[in-house]
Design a protein around this motif. Structure first.
Motif, PDB file in Angstrom:
ATOM      1  N   LEU A 107     -59.323 -35.656  -0.466  1.00  0.00           N
ATOM      2  CA  LEU A 107     -60.465 -35.403   0.406  1.00  0.00           C
ATOM      3  C   LEU A 107     -60.608 -33.921   0.735  1.00  0.00           C
ATOM      4  CD1 LEU A 107     -60.086 -38.390   2.894  1.00  0.00           C
ATOM      5  CD2 LEU A 107     -61.835 -38.126   1.121  1.00  0.00           C
ATOM      6  N   ALA A 108     -59.501 -33.272   1.024  1.00  0.00           N
ATOM      7  CA  ALA A 108     -59.550 -31.879   1.450  1.00  0.00           C
ATOM      8  C   ALA A 108     -59.935 -30.936   0.328  1.00  0.00           C
ATOM      9  CB  ALA A 108     -58.198 -31.463   2.034  1.00  0.00           C
ATOM     10  N   THR A 109     -59.577 -31.258  -0.913  1.00  0.00           N
ATOM     11  CA  THR A 109     -59.854 -30.361  -2.047  1.00  0.00           C
ATOM     12  C   THR A 109     -61.067 -30.788  -2.859  1.00  0.00           C
ATOM     13  OG1 THR A 109     -58.373 -31.583  -3.525  1.00  0.00           O
ATOM     14  CG2 THR A 109     -57.404 -29.771  -2.239  1.00  0.00           C
ATOM     15  N   GLY A 110     -61.643 -31.961  -2.549  1.00  0.00           N
ATOM     16  CA  GLY A 110     -62.770 -32.443  -3.336  1.00  0.00           C
ATOM     17  C   GLY A 110     -62.367 -32.901  -4.722  1.00  0.00           C
ATOM     18  N   THR A 111     -61.089 -33.260  -4.903  1.00  0.00           N
ATOM     19  CA  THR A 111     -60.591 -33.726  -6.192  1.00  0.00           C
ATOM     20  C   THR A 111     -60.587 -35.246  -6.213  1.00  0.00           C
ATOM     21  OG1 THR A 111     -59.138 -31.798  -6.304  1.00  0.00           O
ATOM     22  CG2 THR A 111     -58.657 -33.612  -7.820  1.00  0.00           C
ATOM     23  N   HIS A 112     -61.053 -35.825  -7.304  1.00  0.00           N
ATOM     24  CA  HIS A 112     -61.071 -37.279  -7.397  1.00  0.00           C
ATOM     25  C   HIS A 112     -59.647 -37.833  -7.444  1.00  0.00           C
ATOM     26  CE1 HIS A 112     -65.368 -37.603  -7.845  1.00  0.00           C
ATOM     27  NE2 HIS A 112     -65.370 -36.762  -8.861  1.00  0.00           N
ATOM     28  N   TRP A 113     -59.456 -38.970  -6.792  1.00  0.00           N
ATOM     29  CA  TRP A 113     -58.134 -39.620  -6.760  1.00  0.00           C
ATOM     30  C   TRP A 113     -57.603 -39.868  -8.161  1.00  0.00           C
ATOM     31  CZ3 TRP A 113     -56.991 -44.785  -8.285  1.00  0.00           C
ATOM     32  CH2 TRP A 113     -55.716 -45.252  -7.904  1.00  0.00           C
ATOM     33  N   ILE A 114     -58.458 -40.275  -9.071  1.00  0.00           N
ATOM     34  CA  ILE A 114     -58.015 -40.626 -10.413  1.00  0.00           C
ATOM     35  C   ILE A 114     -57.555 -39.403 -11.196  1.00  0.00           C
ATOM     36  CG2 ILE A 114     -60.277 -40.416 -11.490  1.00  0.00           C
ATOM     37  CD1 ILE A 114     -57.530 -43.041 -12.250  1.00  0.00           C
ATOM     38  N   TYR A 116     -55.406 -37.358 -10.222  1.00  0.00           N
ATOM     39  CA  TYR A 116     -53.950 -37.411 -10.084  1.00  0.00           C
ATOM     40  C   TYR A 116     -53.487 -38.737 -10.682  1.00  0.00           C
ATOM     41  CZ  TYR A 116     -55.256 -34.010  -6.448  1.00  0.00           C
ATOM     42  OH  TYR A 116     -55.790 -32.961  -5.749  1.00  0.00           O
ATOM     43  N   TYR A 117     -53.592 -38.861 -11.994  1.00  0.00           N
ATOM     44  CA  TYR A 117     -53.496 -40.175 -12.624  1.00  0.00           C
ATOM     45  C   TYR A 117     -52.118 -40.816 -12.499  1.00  0.00           C
ATOM     46  CZ  TYR A 117     -51.247 -37.863 -16.618  1.00  0.00           C
ATOM     47  OH  TYR A 117     -50.392 -37.150 -17.420  1.00  0.00           O
ATOM     48  N   VAL A 118     -51.067 -40.025 -12.312  1.00  0.00           N
ATOM     49  CA  VAL A 118     -49.739 -40.613 -12.140  1.00  0.00           C
ATOM     50  C   VAL A 118     -49.704 -41.477 -10.881  1.00  0.00           C
ATOM     51  CG1 VAL A 118     -47.315 -40.085 -11.664  1.00  0.00           C
ATOM     52  CG2 VAL A 118     -48.525 -38.853 -13.469  1.00  0.00           C
ATOM     53  N   VAL A 119     -50.435 -41.072  -9.844  1.00  0.00           N
ATOM     54  CA  VAL A 119     -50.526 -41.884  -8.626  1.00  0.00           C
ATOM     55  C   VAL A 119     -51.194 -43.218  -8.935  1.00  0.00           C
ATOM     56  CG1 VAL A 119     -51.545 -42.014  -6.325  1.00  0.00           C
ATOM     57  CG2 VAL A 119     -50.555 -39.868  -7.131  1.00  0.00           C
ATOM     58  N   ALA A 120     -52.257 -43.181  -9.725  1.00  0.00           N
ATOM     59  CA  ALA A 120     -52.925 -44.422 -10.121  1.00  0.00           C
ATOM     60  C   ALA A 120     -51.984 -45.328 -10.900  1.00  0.00           C
ATOM     61  CB  ALA A 120     -54.169 -44.097 -10.946  1.00  0.00           C
ATOM     62  N   LEU A 121     -51.191 -44.733 -11.795  1.00  0.00           N
ATOM     63  CA  LEU A 121     -50.249 -45.529 -12.584  1.00  0.00           C
ATOM     64  C   LEU A 121     -49.200 -46.180 -11.688  1.00  0.00           C
ATOM     65  CD1 LEU A 121     -49.651 -43.200 -15.675  1.00  0.00           C
ATOM     66  CD2 LEU A 121     -50.993 -45.301 -15.591  1.00  0.00           C
ATOM     67  N   VAL A 172     -66.403 -53.762 -11.990  1.00  0.00           N
ATOM     68  CA  VAL A 172     -66.291 -53.531 -10.545  1.00  0.00           C
ATOM     69  C   VAL A 172     -66.012 -52.056 -10.263  1.00  0.00           C
ATOM     70  CG1 VAL A 172     -64.943 -54.056  -8.476  1.00  0.00           C
ATOM     71  CG2 VAL A 172     -65.546 -55.882 -10.072  1.00  0.00           C
ATOM     72  N   LEU A 173     -65.071 -51.470 -11.024  1.00  0.00           N
ATOM     73  CA  LEU A 173     -64.768 -50.055 -10.835  1.00  0.00           C
ATOM     74  C   LEU A 173     -65.978 -49.182 -11.149  1.00  0.00           C
ATOM     75  CD1 LEU A 173     -61.180 -49.771 -12.383  1.00  0.00           C
ATOM     76  CD2 LEU A 173     -61.813 -49.824  -9.970  1.00  0.00           C
ATOM     77  N   PHE A 181     -65.098 -42.602 -13.616  1.00  0.00           N
ATOM     78  CA  PHE A 181     -63.849 -43.096 -13.026  1.00  0.00           C
ATOM     79  C   PHE A 181     -63.311 -44.264 -13.835  1.00  0.00           C
ATOM     80  CE2 PHE A 181     -61.261 -45.786 -10.432  1.00  0.00           C
ATOM     81  CZ  PHE A 181     -60.586 -44.951  -9.565  1.00  0.00           C
ATOM     82  N   GLU A 182     -64.185 -45.210 -14.146  1.00  0.00           N
ATOM     83  CA  GLU A 182     -63.750 -46.426 -14.854  1.00  0.00           C
ATOM     84  C   GLU A 182     -63.190 -46.097 -16.231  1.00  0.00           C
ATOM     85  OE1 GLU A 182     -63.734 -49.399 -17.714  1.00  0.00           O
ATOM     86  OE2 GLU A 182     -65.458 -48.036 -17.665  1.00  0.00           O
ATOM     87  N   GLN A 183     -63.852 -45.218 -16.962  1.00  0.00           N
ATOM     88  CA  GLN A 183     -63.400 -44.884 -18.306  1.00  0.00           C
ATOM     89  C   GLN A 183     -62.055 -44.160 -18.285  1.00  0.00           C
ATOM     90  OE1 GLN A 183     -66.643 -42.664 -20.053  1.00  0.00           O
ATOM     91  NE2 GLN A 183     -67.802 -44.509 -20.566  1.00  0.00           N
ATOM     92  N   TYR A 184     -61.892 -43.240 -17.340  1.00  0.00           N
ATOM     93  CA  TYR A 184     -60.626 -42.509 -17.248  1.00  0.00           C
ATOM     94  C   TYR A 184     -59.508 -43.423 -16.773  1.00  0.00           C
ATOM     95  CZ  TYR A 184     -57.614 -38.435 -16.634  1.00  0.00           C
ATOM     96  OH  TYR A 184     -56.591 -37.519 -16.732  1.00  0.00           O
ATOM     97  N   PHE A 185     -59.821 -44.343 -15.858  1.00  0.00           N
ATOM     98  CA  PHE A 185     -58.838 -45.307 -15.381  1.00  0.00           C
ATOM     99  C   PHE A 185     -58.353 -46.189 -16.532  1.00  0.00           C
ATOM    100  CE2 PHE A 185     -57.523 -49.302 -13.439  1.00  0.00           C
ATOM    101  CZ  PHE A 185     -56.737 -48.873 -12.393  1.00  0.00           C
ATOM    102  N   TRP A 186     -59.281 -46.652 -17.354  1.00  0.00           N
ATOM    103  CA  TRP A 186     -58.911 -47.468 -18.521  1.00  0.00           C
ATOM    104  C   TRP A 186     -58.045 -46.667 -19.486  1.00  0.00           C
ATOM    105  CZ3 TRP A 186     -58.256 -51.836 -21.073  1.00  0.00           C
ATOM    106  CH2 TRP A 186     -58.226 -51.808 -22.462  1.00  0.00           C
ATOM    107  N   PHE A 187     -58.444 -45.445 -19.776  1.00  0.00           N
ATOM    108  CA  PHE A 187     -57.700 -44.604 -20.716  1.00  0.00           C
ATOM    109  C   PHE A 187     -56.264 -44.403 -20.250  1.00  0.00           C
ATOM    110  CE2 PHE A 187     -56.350 -40.160 -21.608  1.00  0.00           C
ATOM    111  CZ  PHE A 187     -56.153 -40.279 -22.979  1.00  0.00           C
ATOM    112  N   ARG A 188     -56.070 -44.067 -18.987  1.00  0.00           N
ATOM    113  CA  ARG A 188     -54.732 -43.783 -18.483  1.00  0.00           C
ATOM    114  C   ARG A 188     -53.877 -45.039 -18.359  1.00  0.00           C
ATOM    115  NH1 ARG A 188     -53.063 -38.874 -19.652  1.00  0.00           N
ATOM    116  NH2 ARG A 188     -54.515 -37.260 -18.968  1.00  0.00           N
TER     117      ARG A 188
END
Length: 395
Positions: A107-114, A116-121, A172-173, A181-188
């Motif tokens: 939120l503070a940096t305007g960076t999408h959560w995804i 930081y894909y290791v967090v998503a994993l 849904v994503l 977001f959905e495409q990058y989430f699937w890829f990772r």
């Protein structure tokens, strides 16, 4: 940039004993201390890879990412089978540890959560482990692990190979968070969808493999070593025959963790190795999440495409790196401590924590409704909630 790995490996000489009469399990295969040490030197490798833009070692770095996901499956499976704790509190505590800091940072940096894909994993595979093994918690003995692993495997195959992701999860994503977001989430997630399952399988086999390796029967040791070597050779063969990243990615889900048994055997080859860990690397590994997140802001910038320069003179790269690395490590340590302190405080006062998190969500939703692209309002929402959290929990 190559001073990073050299200093990291040099720290291996700073060893501490983990053997303890009070806690004999501390010196077991892949104990918490060993796992943190492992995450520590892999974190050093990640930073060196990004800092030097060393694309020629893409495949080993992919293996290290898979190892992080493998450890998610391994560690959580060991915990769940030992404690049978599938409580909501445990679930929320883990989600807090994985996502609390990254939410504020995003939120503070305007960076999408995804991004930081290791967090998503970690998030996806913790939920997979929790749900799969939780389905078998009513069983006892070997049946509990066998049923849990079967559910785990079926879920992984059905979601990523059987079309469930594209039929239910993906739409849904895409609707809620956008096509990108959905495409990058699937890829990772597709690259490592079997990694945590392999870790859970290893957790089920670990007691027998450990007993065989630490016993007096040389044939058992030879068998464990032979299997480990064969698995590693299989992974290396795929890398050798598909050296280009685009070609290799198709095989990554199936071979990305094959090197891990050999690493575990080599790391525990002797009692001296098994009973000692590198204190500096263990320290880094305990803070690997914060180090991973902050490297993109305190060592790198522009989506990790550029190195951050705080020293104006371009002929002083070592000094610049030293300044940035010092800030990076200090900030990561501080964030690690504060995340843990806030988690403990929230656990002690769950109603207040829930109310403040709801306030955060409301502030964020209001900011998005007023002006969705405006990162400053996102930051204001994050900082307001952070201030409230620090005020209530800090004293």
């Amino acid at each position: 940039p190559f001073t990073i790995p050299s200093r990291g490996w040099g720290s291996l000489w700073c060893l501490r004993s983990v053997a303890s009469e009070a806690d004999p399990a501390a010196a077991c295969f892949l104990s918490r201390a060993q796992a943190n040490e492992w995450k520590g030197w892999m974190q050093v490798a990640f930073v060196a890879y990004h800092y030097a833009n060393a694309q020629d070692v893409y495949v080993p770095i992919r293996w290290f990412v898979s190892a992080y996901v493998w450890l998610t499956g391994f560690g959580n499976a060991v915990y769940f089978w030992r404690t049978n704790d599938f409580s909501l509190g445990r679930f929320l505590k883990m989600l807090w540890r994985i996502n609390f800091f990254v939410v504020f940072l995003s939120l503070a940096t305007g960076t999408h959560w995804i991004a930081y894909y290791v967090v998503a994993l970690h998030t996806v595979h913790f939920v997979l482990c929790y749900v799969s093994l939780g389905c078998a918690k009513c069983f006892r003995g070997a049946a509990r692990s066998m049923v849990g692993l079967a559910v785990y495997g079926v879920l992984c195959v059905v979601v990523w190979e059987g079309g469930l992701y594209h039929a239910a999860v993906g739409p849904v994503l895409e609707k809620l968070l956008g096509e990108g977001f959905e495409q990058y989430f699937w890829f990772r997630t597709r690259l490592d969808y079997l990694s945590s399952l392999a870790g859970a399988v290893a957790a089920a086999l670990a007691p027998r493999a450990t007993a065989a390796w630490r016993g007096d029967d040389g044939s058992n040791k030879a068998g464990v070593a032979a299997v480990s070597v064969c698995l590693a050779i299989g992974g290396i063969a795929v890398w050798a025959t598909h050296p280009e990243p685009a070609d290799y990615r198709a095989y990554q889900p199936y071979v990305g963790t094959l090197w891990i048994p050999l690493y575990a055997v080599a790391r525990n080859a002797t009692s001296r190795l098994r009973n000692r860990v590198s204190a500096p690397l263990e320290w880094l590994g305990a803070r690997s999440l914060e180090l991973y997140l902050l490297q993109f802001h305190l060592l790198l910038n522009r989506s990790a495409d550029r190195v951050l320069w705080l020293v104006s003179h371009e002929d002083w790269p070592v000094l610049n790196f030293g300044v940035c690395a010092t800030l990076w490590i200090v900030a990561a340590h501080r964030c690690f401590k504060q995340t843990a302190a806030l988690r403990d405080a929230a656990e002690a006062a769950p109603k207040s924590a829930a109310a403040l998190l709801i306030l955060l969500a409301a502030l964020y939703a209001a900011a998005r409704l007023v002006d969705a692209p405006c990162a400053s309002r996102d930051a204001a929402a994050a900082l307001s909630a952070a201030a409230a959290l620090c005020f209530v929990f800090g004293g």
